[in-house]
Design an enzyme around this catalytic site. Structure first.
Site: not given
Ligand code: HPA
Length: 288
Positions: A41, A72, A94, A96-97, A124, A221-222, A245, A257
């Site tokens: 991102s 993405h 990711h 989380y997917e 990000a 998260m990556s 953020n 998000h």
């Protein structure tokens, strides 16, 4: 007699051999890039800077995970950027997917087979260090893996090591190129420690306070799975976060998000210039 238990096969053994997928890519391009860039991102506009010779949707490439997060794109581009041959992974899947870390990191294994020697991983992240503000960039100096999984779990691919040293994941020479690229735009680039969580919920303020005590400067998260696999493949690794953020409890409001996407959008021109500067320096250090 009870029926035999089904054989549990680990995800890595279900994936096609990276060499097979690399051969498929090689058939459609004469370019042989040494540098790969994974666009997270905020960095997606880098793709527009590339003079594309071959473009592959991830769904065309056996084993590539097709993610589902807006922003993405899910394309592999092989082309020239700032005079340098590059392989661009535009978009990532990711954890989380619902993907396994072996699936998420499969594209890195394919690019290693393709002959790349260095990879820039972008993302990000939420800022934890008090000096970091939304819109800043952070060069990764190290990471903390709190995803709860290791991407190297399971069978060892032929020719790779079981126990991979992570003493210096992020290559000092590539880090210097990122810092130099930022300096010409008048910005000093901070370096710091990226802590990876599984997500997809954002963190609680108590977690962020704990992460700060652990030595984290940013949270996301990556990136960590790809960095670890890249090291197993012997690649030089660089990591670059766009701070989108303030991490939970450190800013005035909630983490959303939408805020992440909005900051990523506003910094994308600077992100693209920074990556362009890095690519030129890489090209000078390693002429094709
Ligand atoms: N936490 C985790 N991941 C993120 C964040 C955050 O605050 N911002 C962008 N990705």
């Amino acid at each position: 007699m009870p029926p035999p238990l089904p054989q549990r096969r680990s995800p890595i053994s279900r994936l096609p051999s990276p060499a097979t997928t690399a051969a498929l890519i090689r058939r459609r391009t004469t370019l042989r890039p040494h540098l790969a860039i994974l666009l997270g991102s905020g960095f997606d506009l880098v793709a527009d800077r590339v003079d594309v010779e071959a473009r592959f949707a991830y769904r065309e490439l056996p084993g590539f995970p097709v993610g589902n997060v807006p922003g993405h794109a899910g394309q592999l581009l092989i082309g020239r950027c700032d005079g340098v041959d590059v392989a661009i992974l535009s978009g990532r899947a990711h954890y989380y997917e619902g993907f396994d870390l072996a699936e998420i990191t499969y594209p890195v294994r394919v690019l290693a087979e393709l002959g790349i020697t260095a990879i820039l991983l972008t993302n990000a992240a939420g800022g934890i260090h008090p000096r970091l503000r939304p819109g800043d960039f952070l060069v990764l100096s190290d990471h903390i893996n709190l995803i709860g999984q290791n991407p190297l779990r399971g069978p060892v691919p032929t020719g790779r090591e079981r126990f991979v040293d992570l003493t210096a994941v992020y290559d000092p020479g590539l880090r210097r190129m990122l810092r130099d690229a930022a300096r010409i735009s008048g910005k000093v680039l901070r370096e710091g420690v990226y802590l990876a969580v599984s997500g997809p919920s954002y963190e609680t303020p108590a977690e962020i306070r704990a992460f700060r005590r652990l030595g984290a400067d940013a949270v996301g998260m990556s990136t960590v799975p790809e960095a670890v696999v890249a090291r197993q493949c012997g690649l030089r690794v660089a990591g670059l976060s766009c701070i989108t953020n303030a991490a939970a409890g450190l800013g005035p409001g909630k983490v959303s998000h939408e805020e992440v996407r909005e900051t990523a959008r506003t910094v994308s021109a600077r992100a693209t210039a920074l990556v362009g500067g890095f690519v030129r320096r890489f090209g000078r250090s390693e002429p094709a």
